[in-house]
Design a protein around this motif. Sequence first.
Motif, PDB file in Angstrom:
ATOM      1  N   GLY A 130     -33.937  35.854 -41.775  1.00 37.79           N
ATOM      2  CA  GLY A 130     -32.583  35.753 -42.284  1.00 37.79           C
ATOM      3  C   GLY A 130     -32.520  35.172 -43.687  1.00 37.79           C
ATOM      4  N   PHE A 131     -31.293  34.910 -44.125  1.00 37.65           N
ATOM      5  CA  PHE A 131     -31.014  34.480 -45.501  1.00 37.65           C
ATOM      6  C   PHE A 131     -30.101  33.267 -45.461  1.00 37.65           C
ATOM      7  N   ASN A 132     -30.414  32.260 -46.260  1.00 35.29           N
ATOM      8  CA  ASN A 132     -29.410  31.196 -46.434  1.00 35.29           C
ATOM      9  C   ASN A 132     -28.997  31.038 -47.905  1.00 35.29           C
ATOM     10  N   LEU A 133     -29.964  30.981 -48.826  1.00 31.71           N
ATOM     11  CA  LEU A 133     -29.651  30.838 -50.246  1.00 31.71           C
ATOM     12  C   LEU A 133     -30.493  31.824 -51.046  1.00 31.71           C
ATOM     13  N   PRO A 134     -29.990  32.250 -52.223  1.00 36.92           N
ATOM     14  CA  PRO A 134     -30.807  33.089 -53.106  1.00 36.92           C
ATOM     15  C   PRO A 134     -32.091  32.349 -53.485  1.00 36.92           C
ATOM     16  N   CYS A 153     -40.176  17.237 -43.420  1.00 37.97           N
ATOM     17  CA  CYS A 153     -40.398  18.115 -42.270  1.00 37.97           C
ATOM     18  C   CYS A 153     -41.749  17.852 -41.587  1.00 37.97           C
ATOM     19  N   SER A 154     -42.729  17.331 -42.310  1.00 41.62           N
ATOM     20  CA  SER A 154     -44.020  16.885 -41.741  1.00 41.62           C
ATOM     21  C   SER A 154     -44.611  17.844 -40.713  1.00 41.62           C
ATOM     22  N   GLY A 155     -44.632  19.135 -41.042  1.00 42.23           N
ATOM     23  CA  GLY A 155     -45.274  20.088 -40.133  1.00 42.23           C
ATOM     24  C   GLY A 155     -44.295  20.855 -39.265  1.00 42.23           C
ATOM     25  N   ALA A 156     -43.006  20.540 -39.355  1.00 45.16           N
ATOM     26  CA  ALA A 156     -42.000  21.309 -38.620  1.00 45.16           C
ATOM     27  C   ALA A 156     -41.439  22.398 -39.531  1.00 45.16           C
ATOM     28  N   GLY A 157     -41.167  23.573 -38.960  1.00 42.72           N
ATOM     29  CA  GLY A 157     -40.590  24.670 -39.726  1.00 42.72           C
ATOM     30  C   GLY A 157     -39.075  24.542 -39.803  1.00 42.72           C
ATOM     31  N   GLY A 158     -38.465  25.402 -40.603  1.00 43.02           N
ATOM     32  CA  GLY A 158     -37.012  25.410 -40.731  1.00 43.02           C
ATOM     33  C   GLY A 158     -36.392  26.285 -39.655  1.00 43.02           C
ATOM     34  N   THR A 159     -35.227  25.880 -39.174  1.00 42.62           N
ATOM     35  CA  THR A 159     -34.503  26.697 -38.214  1.00 42.62           C
ATOM     36  C   THR A 159     -33.907  27.904 -38.939  1.00 42.62           C
ATOM     37  N   PRO A 160     -34.189  29.136 -38.453  1.00 42.36           N
ATOM     38  CA  PRO A 160     -33.570  30.295 -39.093  1.00 42.36           C
ATOM     39  C   PRO A 160     -32.050  30.264 -38.877  1.00 42.36           C
ATOM     40  N   PRO A 161     -31.286  30.962 -39.712  1.00 44.04           N
ATOM     41  CA  PRO A 161     -31.740  31.778 -40.845  1.00 44.04           C
ATOM     42  C   PRO A 161     -32.081  30.937 -42.071  1.00 44.04           C
ATOM     43  N   ALA A 162     -33.151  31.355 -42.761  1.00 46.16           N
ATOM     44  CA  ALA A 162     -33.523  30.744 -44.038  1.00 46.16           C
ATOM     45  C   ALA A 162     -34.329  31.743 -44.860  1.00 46.16           C
ATOM     46  N   SER A 163     -33.980  31.836 -46.140  1.00 51.49           N
ATOM     47  CA  SER A 163     -34.774  32.664 -47.069  1.00 51.49           C
ATOM     48  C   SER A 163     -36.079  31.917 -47.344  1.00 51.49           C
ATOM     49  N   LEU A 164     -37.205  32.647 -47.309  1.00 51.36           N
ATOM     50  CA  LEU A 164     -38.521  32.007 -47.445  1.00 51.36           C
ATOM     51  C   LEU A 164     -39.282  32.527 -48.653  1.00 51.36           C
ATOM     52  N   ALA A 165     -40.021  31.615 -49.319  1.00 49.88           N
ATOM     53  CA  ALA A 165     -41.042  32.020 -50.298  1.00 49.88           C
ATOM     54  C   ALA A 165     -42.389  31.688 -49.662  1.00 49.88           C
ATOM     55  N   GLU A 166     -43.239  32.723 -49.472  1.00 48.34           N
ATOM     56  CA  GLU A 166     -44.484  32.553 -48.714  1.00 48.34           C
ATOM     57  C   GLU A 166     -45.692  32.792 -49.622  1.00 48.34           C
ATOM     58  N   SER A 187     -52.086  27.619 -48.173  1.00 46.01           N
ATOM     59  CA  SER A 187     -51.116  28.633 -47.758  1.00 46.01           C
ATOM     60  C   SER A 187     -49.921  27.913 -47.140  1.00 46.01           C
ATOM     61  N   GLY A 188     -48.782  28.569 -47.206  1.00 44.31           N
ATOM     62  CA  GLY A 188     -47.593  27.973 -46.608  1.00 44.31           C
ATOM     63  C   GLY A 188     -46.326  28.596 -47.146  1.00 44.31           C
ATOM     64  N   ARG A 189     -45.221  27.997 -46.783  1.00 44.96           N
ATOM     65  CA  ARG A 189     -43.912  28.539 -47.154  1.00 44.96           C
ATOM     66  C   ARG A 189     -42.976  27.447 -47.659  1.00 44.96           C
ATOM     67  N   PHE A 190     -42.048  27.881 -48.499  1.00 44.95           N
ATOM     68  CA  PHE A 190     -41.000  27.020 -49.029  1.00 44.95           C
ATOM     69  C   PHE A 190     -39.646  27.623 -48.641  1.00 44.95           C
ATOM     70  N   TRP A 191     -38.699  26.768 -48.340  1.00 45.38           N
ATOM     71  CA  TRP A 191     -37.321  27.220 -48.142  1.00 45.38           C
ATOM     72  C   TRP A 191     -36.383  26.102 -48.571  1.00 45.38           C
ATOM     73  N   ALA A 192     -35.103  26.419 -48.643  1.00 50.23           N
ATOM     74  CA  ALA A 192     -34.132  25.383 -48.993  1.00 50.23           C
ATOM     75  C   ALA A 192     -33.302  25.057 -47.765  1.00 50.23           C
ATOM     76  N   ARG A 193     -33.042  23.772 -47.595  1.00 53.25           N
ATOM     77  CA  ARG A 193     -32.053  23.351 -46.600  1.00 53.25           C
ATOM     78  C   ARG A 193     -30.752  23.048 -47.338  1.00 53.25           C
ATOM     79  N   SER A 194     -29.633  23.363 -46.711  1.00 54.30           N
ATOM     80  CA  SER A 194     -28.339  23.116 -47.351  1.00 54.30           C
ATOM     81  C   SER A 194     -27.470  22.261 -46.445  1.00 54.30           C
ATOM     82  N   GLY A 195     -26.513  21.604 -47.061  1.00 49.81           N
ATOM     83  CA  GLY A 195     -25.529  20.817 -46.304  1.00 49.81           C
ATOM     84  C   GLY A 195     -26.146  19.711 -45.474  1.00 49.81           C
ATOM     85  N   TYR A 227     -37.264  38.455 -57.300  1.00 44.93           N
ATOM     86  CA  TYR A 227     -35.932  37.849 -57.311  1.00 44.93           C
ATOM     87  C   TYR A 227     -35.132  38.327 -56.105  1.00 44.93           C
ATOM     88  N   CYS A 228     -34.627  37.387 -55.343  1.00 42.32           N
ATOM     89  CA  CYS A 228     -33.612  37.710 -54.337  1.00 42.32           C
ATOM     90  C   CYS A 228     -32.420  36.860 -54.709  1.00 42.32           C
TER      91      CYS A 228
END
Length: 240
Positions: A131-135, A101-114, A70-78, A151-152
Amino acid sequence: MASSSWLLFSVLLIPLITCTNAAVFTLQNRCNKPIWPGILSGAGRPQLMNGGFRLNPNQKYDVVAPTGWSGRFWARSGCVFDQSTNHGKCTTGDCGGRLECSGAGGTPPASLAEFTLDSPEDFYDVSLVDGFNLPIAVVPSGGSGNCSAVYCSSDLNEGCPEKLRVRSDNGETAACMSACMAFNEAEYCCTGEYNNPHVCKPTNYSEVFKKACPTSYSYPYDDATSTFTCKGANYLIIFC
Ligand SMILES: *[C@@H]1O[C@H](CO)[C@@H](O)[C@H](O)[C@H]1NC(C)=O
Ligand SMILES: *[C@@H]1O[C@H](CO)[C@@H](O)[C@H](O)[C@H]1NC(C)=O
């Protein structure tokens, strides 16, 4: 069984049987800039790819998850990382300034796939609760059951209410905060007396997210239209 066919059986079929539930996540960058996918595993689950890597435009990368992951994916930008230390920072989705990231989560806002795999089906969703960062999109393949694609795809940064905008150094809107993050009120966060699906309802802010992405979570109790199931699938995760 002749020993040669036993050998064939053990070499070809035993791995097939024991790995049959593992899922392949194919991460695809359809943005016109590089992204740095972040991956955070659920408690007690192994980290995949040490939690992050760089993905150039038009690239795809396969990440294999074990049974029951189980877990989540997101994109970091810039992101800008020092080549020798792999430390740096990202405009959105940063995980403590590290490439992996080695166990650290992303700072919101970020679109997540869980995802929660094999429970006993796979459960998955796209969440804009942080929140939302990328489609982002989740497209299952080869599974059985409902297996709807999620699809988002619209760029919510364009329609983001002024008070929710996160701007990059050049003034562009890089991400869109949830109302919970922007105002920290129980009504938006579904906390305190609102910590109940019958009490915490959509708000004019969550409706902006729901309108842009009707099958994604727009607030914490948005389960009815935002949770999907599939069995034994692989998943394409598309950014932009
Ligand atoms: C699959 O899920 C979607 C979205 O929840 C729903 O509209 C559809 O009716 C479901 N299809 C089946 C066959 O259950
Ligand atoms: C939501 O409602 C609040 C309170 O009525 C208002 O101040 C705010 O501007 C509205 N926001 C949006 C995006 O409609």
